[in-house]
Design a protein around this motif. Structure first.
Motif, mmCIF file in Angstrom:
data_model
loop_
_atom_site.group_PDB
_atom_site.id
_atom_site.type_symbol
_atom_site.label_atom_id
_atom_site.label_comp_id
_atom_site.label_asym_id
_atom_site.label_seq_id
_atom_site.Cartn_x
_atom_site.Cartn_y
_atom_site.Cartn_z
ATOM 1 N N ASN A 186 -1.528 37.048 2.855
ATOM 2 C CA ASN A 186 -2.400 37.726 1.899
ATOM 3 C C ASN A 186 -3.217 38.791 2.628
ATOM 4 O OD1 ASN A 186 -4.742 36.495 3.106
ATOM 5 N ND2 ASN A 186 -4.410 34.661 1.841
ATOM 6 N N GLN A 187 -3.968 39.584 1.888
ATOM 7 C CA GLN A 187 -4.698 40.711 2.457
ATOM 8 C C GLN A 187 -5.748 40.283 3.487
ATOM 9 O OE1 GLN A 187 -4.203 44.137 2.199
ATOM 10 N NE2 GLN A 187 -2.302 43.282 1.403
ATOM 11 N N GLU A 188 -6.391 39.167 3.266
ATOM 12 C CA GLU A 188 -7.407 38.698 4.212
ATOM 13 C C GLU A 188 -6.773 38.289 5.534
ATOM 14 O OE1 GLU A 188 -10.844 37.737 6.110
ATOM 15 O OE2 GLU A 188 -10.526 38.938 4.307
ATOM 16 N N GLN A 189 -5.626 37.626 5.471
ATOM 17 C CA GLN A 189 -4.919 37.252 6.700
ATOM 18 C C GLN A 189 -4.464 38.483 7.476
ATOM 19 O OE1 GLN A 189 -2.053 34.762 4.562
ATOM 20 N NE2 GLN A 189 -2.734 32.969 5.737
ATOM 21 N N ILE A 190 -3.969 39.486 6.759
ATOM 22 C CA ILE A 190 -3.532 40.730 7.405
ATOM 23 C C ILE A 190 -4.726 41.467 8.005
ATOM 24 C CG2 ILE A 190 -2.531 43.015 6.984
ATOM 25 C CD1 ILE A 190 -0.704 41.685 4.919
ATOM 26 N N ARG A 191 -5.835 41.499 7.277
ATOM 27 C CA ARG A 191 -7.049 42.156 7.785
ATOM 28 C C ARG A 191 -7.509 41.512 9.086
ATOM 29 N NH1 ARG A 191 -11.762 41.672 9.043
ATOM 30 N NH2 ARG A 191 -11.718 39.440 8.601
ATOM 31 N N LYS A 192 -7.426 40.193 9.157
ATOM 32 C CA LYS A 192 -7.844 39.475 10.359
ATOM 33 C C LYS A 192 -6.946 39.826 11.548
ATOM 34 C CE LYS A 192 -9.066 34.841 11.984
ATOM 35 N NZ LYS A 192 -9.141 33.398 11.621
ATOM 36 N N ILE A 193 -5.636 39.912 11.302
ATOM 37 C CA ILE A 193 -4.708 40.295 12.374
ATOM 38 C C ILE A 193 -4.988 41.717 12.839
ATOM 39 C CG2 ILE A 193 -2.296 40.934 12.820
ATOM 40 C CD1 ILE A 193 -1.439 38.442 11.377
ATOM 41 N N ARG A 194 -5.228 42.628 11.900
ATOM 42 C CA ARG A 194 -5.548 44.010 12.262
ATOM 43 C C ARG A 194 -6.788 44.068 13.149
ATOM 44 N NH1 ARG A 194 -4.880 45.749 6.828
ATOM 45 N NH2 ARG A 194 -7.133 45.945 6.703
ATOM 46 N N ALA A 195 -7.810 43.314 12.770
ATOM 47 C CA ALA A 195 -9.073 43.360 13.503
ATOM 48 C C ALA A 195 -8.945 42.754 14.896
ATOM 49 C CB ALA A 195 -10.157 42.630 12.711
ATOM 50 N N LEU A 202 -19.292 47.767 18.779
ATOM 51 C CA LEU A 202 -19.024 47.594 17.355
ATOM 52 C C LEU A 202 -17.610 47.065 17.138
ATOM 53 C CD1 LEU A 202 -19.818 47.932 14.378
ATOM 54 C CD2 LEU A 202 -19.046 50.319 14.534
ATOM 55 N N MET A 203 -16.652 47.560 17.928
ATOM 56 C CA MET A 203 -15.271 47.093 17.818
ATOM 57 C C MET A 203 -15.175 45.612 18.188
ATOM 58 S SD MET A 203 -12.143 48.025 17.077
ATOM 59 C CE MET A 203 -11.806 46.402 16.398
ATOM 60 N N LEU A 204 -15.861 45.206 19.224
ATOM 61 C CA LEU A 204 -15.849 43.796 19.628
ATOM 62 C C LEU A 204 -16.450 42.907 18.536
ATOM 63 C CD1 LEU A 204 -16.863 44.120 23.389
ATOM 64 C CD2 LEU A 204 -14.670 43.308 22.502
ATOM 65 N N GLU A 205 -17.501 43.400 17.892
ATOM 66 C CA GLU A 205 -18.107 42.646 16.796
ATOM 67 C C GLU A 205 -17.147 42.537 15.617
ATOM 68 O OE1 GLU A 205 -21.935 42.900 13.737
ATOM 69 O OE2 GLU A 205 -21.884 44.153 15.538
ATOM 70 N N THR A 206 -16.498 43.640 15.286
ATOM 71 C CA THR A 206 -15.542 43.661 14.171
ATOM 72 C C THR A 206 -14.377 42.708 14.422
ATOM 73 O OG1 THR A 206 -16.094 45.969 13.698
ATOM 74 C CG2 THR A 206 -14.026 45.134 12.788
ATOM 75 N N ALA A 207 -13.940 42.637 15.684
ATOM 76 C CA ALA A 207 -12.815 41.775 16.048
ATOM 77 C C ALA A 207 -13.218 40.305 16.152
ATOM 78 C CB ALA A 207 -12.219 42.240 17.365
ATOM 79 N N GLY A 208 -14.517 40.026 16.029
ATOM 80 C CA GLY A 208 -14.977 38.645 16.143
ATOM 81 C C GLY A 208 -14.851 38.099 17.543
#
Length: 223
Positions: A74-83, A107-113
């Motif tokens: 789903n879109q949330e799973q794909i978004r997580k992989i992208r990040a 900011l990128m590190l924060e976005t990637a969790g």
């Protein structure tokens, strides 16, 4: 191969007219390699890159990444992989104008969790800025940077979270010849050193010398 597509298709419909952009594309990407995608305007190369990167859905086919079926997510799973697992470099650096070079990476590190502590994140950001030759510019804002410096910061931001795939869409198109070669030498070094699979779309023949594989697209197919 860490990434592959199988029979990827993409169609756009306007009114009663349907146009097939991708006509069954099989593509594989290996770690530690730059794969260059070339072709005339309208050949489908940018559409393939954005589908591979999960930025738009395919009309048909399958996408495998690191042993998982992305096309079934789903879109949330794909978004997580992208990040977390993908990095992006575009023709324009798209830096945040009110953030310093170091803050762009944080900011990128924060976005990637990132699981790193604040101190570790700063250390990692400084380390990557040093890798791309921009350690001395960590407190600089985009407005004070040259085009080449901005693109180096954009590359640092794209790899600071240690992605497995790097997508580069015309990464040197806005640079002069000297800066273009510098940026490509950097992308080549990072791809090899960090064992990243890099997919690059380019119109510039001079840049193909840095690729491990060159794939030509024509009329929605790999030629």
């Amino acid at each position: 191969m860490i990434f592959s597509t199988s029979n990827i298709k993409k169609s756009f419909t306007t009114g009663e007219v349907s146009e097939e952009i991708l006509k069954g594309v099989d593509l594989s990407l290996a770690e530690g390699e730059i794969t260059a995608l070339v072709g005339s305007s309208g050949s489908g190369k940018s559409t393939l890159l954005t589908i591979a990167a999960g930025l738009q859905p395919a009309s048909g086919g399958e996408i495998q990444f690191d042993g998982e079926e992305m096309s079934a997510m789903n879109q949330e799973q794909i978004r997580k992989i992208r990040a977390q697992s993908f990095g992006f470099v575009f023709q324009s650096a798209h830096l945040v104008p009110f953030l310093t070079a170091e803050e762009q990476l944080l900011l990128m590190l924060e976005t990637a969790g990132s699981p790193l502590t604040k101190k570790q994140r700063r250390e990692e950001a400084e380390n990557i800025l040093g890798w791309v030759g921009m350690g001395h510019r960590k407190t600089a804002y985009p407005a004070s940077m040259s085009g080449g410096e901005k693109q180096r910061i954009a590359i640092a931001r794209a790899i600071v979270h240690q992605p497995k795939l790097l997508f580069a869409d015309e990464p040197t198109a806005s640079l002069d010849s000297t800066k273009s070669h510098e940026v490509m030498e950097l992308l080549q070094k990072l791809t090899k050193t960090l064992n990243i699979a890099t997919l690059m779309v380019t119109h510039e023949e001079d840049m193909l010398a840095y690729a491990d594989r060159v794939i030509t697209m024509k009329d929605g197919r790999l030629a």
